[in-house]
Write a protein that holds these residues in place. Sequence first.
Motif, PDB file in Angstrom:
ATOM      1  N   CYS A   1       0.724  -1.231   0.046  1.00 43.08           N
ATOM      2  CA  CYS A   1      -0.070  -0.072   0.016  1.00 43.08           C
ATOM      3  C   CYS A   1       0.887   1.338   0.039  1.00 43.08           C
ATOM      4  O   CYS A   1       1.707   1.305   0.811  1.00 43.08           O
ATOM      5  CB  CYS A   1      -1.155   0.078   1.020  1.00 43.08           C
ATOM      6  N   CYS A   2       0.582   2.196  -0.914  1.00 41.00           N
ATOM      7  CA  CYS A   2       1.271   3.384  -1.129  1.00 41.00           C
ATOM      8  C   CYS A   2       0.334   4.531  -0.896  1.00 41.00           C
ATOM      9  O   CYS A   2       0.518   5.570  -1.379  1.00 41.00           O
ATOM     10  CB  CYS A   2       2.130   3.371  -1.993  1.00 41.00           C
ATOM     11  N   ASN A   3      -1.011   4.499  -0.116  1.00 39.75           N
ATOM     12  CA  ASN A   3      -1.997   5.381   0.273  1.00 39.75           C
ATOM     13  C   ASN A   3      -1.382   6.257   1.358  1.00 39.75           C
ATOM     14  O   ASN A   3      -1.232   5.765   2.397  1.00 39.75           O
ATOM     15  CB  ASN A   3      -3.156   5.042   0.430  1.00 39.75           C
ATOM     16  N   PRO A   4      -0.975   7.646   0.924  1.00 40.31           N
ATOM     17  CA  PRO A   4      -0.325   8.409   2.147  1.00 40.31           C
ATOM     18  C   PRO A   4      -1.183   8.472   3.419  1.00 40.31           C
ATOM     19  O   PRO A   4      -0.702   8.716   4.415  1.00 40.31           O
ATOM     20  CB  PRO A   4      -0.281   9.677   1.734  1.00 40.31           C
ATOM     21  N   SER A   5      -2.561   8.401   3.287  1.00 37.86           N
ATOM     22  CA  SER A   5      -3.578   8.405   4.623  1.00 37.86           C
ATOM     23  C   SER A   5      -3.269   7.146   5.344  1.00 37.86           C
ATOM     24  O   SER A   5      -3.862   7.086   6.377  1.00 37.86           O
ATOM     25  CB  SER A   5      -4.827   8.734   4.107  1.00 37.86           C
ATOM     26  N   HIS A   6      -2.708   6.023   4.890  1.00 43.20           N
ATOM     27  CA  HIS A   6      -2.482   4.673   5.460  1.00 43.20           C
ATOM     28  C   HIS A   6      -1.383   4.616   5.946  1.00 43.20           C
ATOM     29  O   HIS A   6      -0.703   3.644   6.554  1.00 43.20           O
ATOM     30  CB  HIS A   6      -2.782   3.715   4.648  1.00 43.20           C
ATOM     31  N   LEU A   7      -0.262   5.737   5.914  1.00 36.23           N
ATOM     32  CA  LEU A   7       1.161   5.732   6.287  1.00 36.23           C
ATOM     33  C   LEU A   7       1.415   6.829   7.601  1.00 36.23           C
ATOM     34  O   LEU A   7       0.828   7.679   7.552  1.00 36.23           O
ATOM     35  CB  LEU A   7       1.912   5.965   5.165  1.00 36.23           C
ATOM     36  N   THR A   8       2.124   6.421   8.511  1.00 41.24           N
ATOM     37  CA  THR A   8       2.706   7.183   9.605  1.00 41.24           C
ATOM     38  C   THR A   8       3.832   6.736   9.891  1.00 41.24           C
ATOM     39  O   THR A   8       4.682   5.875   9.393  1.00 41.24           O
ATOM     40  CB  THR A   8       1.536   7.022  10.706  1.00 41.24           C
ATOM     41  N   SER A   9       4.715   7.654  10.627  1.00 45.69           N
ATOM     42  CA  SER A   9       6.089   7.754  10.982  1.00 45.69           C
ATOM     43  C   SER A   9       6.083   6.934  12.337  1.00 45.69           C
ATOM     44  O   SER A   9       5.282   7.289  13.054  1.00 45.69           O
ATOM     45  CB  SER A   9       6.881   8.810  10.984  1.00 45.69           C
TER      46      SER A   9
END
Length: 142
Positions: free
Chosen positions: A92-100
């Motif tokens: 997945c590369c959906n930015p809303s599913h990514l966090t640091s």
Amino acid sequence: MPTANDLNPPGDTKTLHLFREKLRRQTIVSTDDCWVWQGSKSRSYGTAHGQMRDWSGQRQKTHRLAFVLWHGPLVDGAVVRHQCPTGSNSLCCNPSHLTSGTQGQNNLDTRMEGRMPQGGYLSADAAGEVLQEHYVYGALPG
């Protein structure tokens, strides 16, 4: 497919343009709104991650590239964690599913989802028991 409105983050314009085009051509949107990368993949630790070359020719993992282009640079030592609605999707590369986060947090996410073995080292006593039960001194295997 992600829409043009979804693909309008701030960031490096050369890499952003390349990434937007690749997203349009090489992702499918799943039922949980993951942007699942269909292009080139790298395998590490038994998990596939999307990868592509940026404008300078360097290989980048697509989820890290998406995070940086949409959310800004990572602080030193930070990793990008997948927080997909139905569990981590490494493609997945959906930015809303990514966090640091930290590597420890990422490992905990993996354990909580049951994707990391719950192993450890044997104690000296346990190792001795295994050897006594399964090893005959001087016997050749096979």
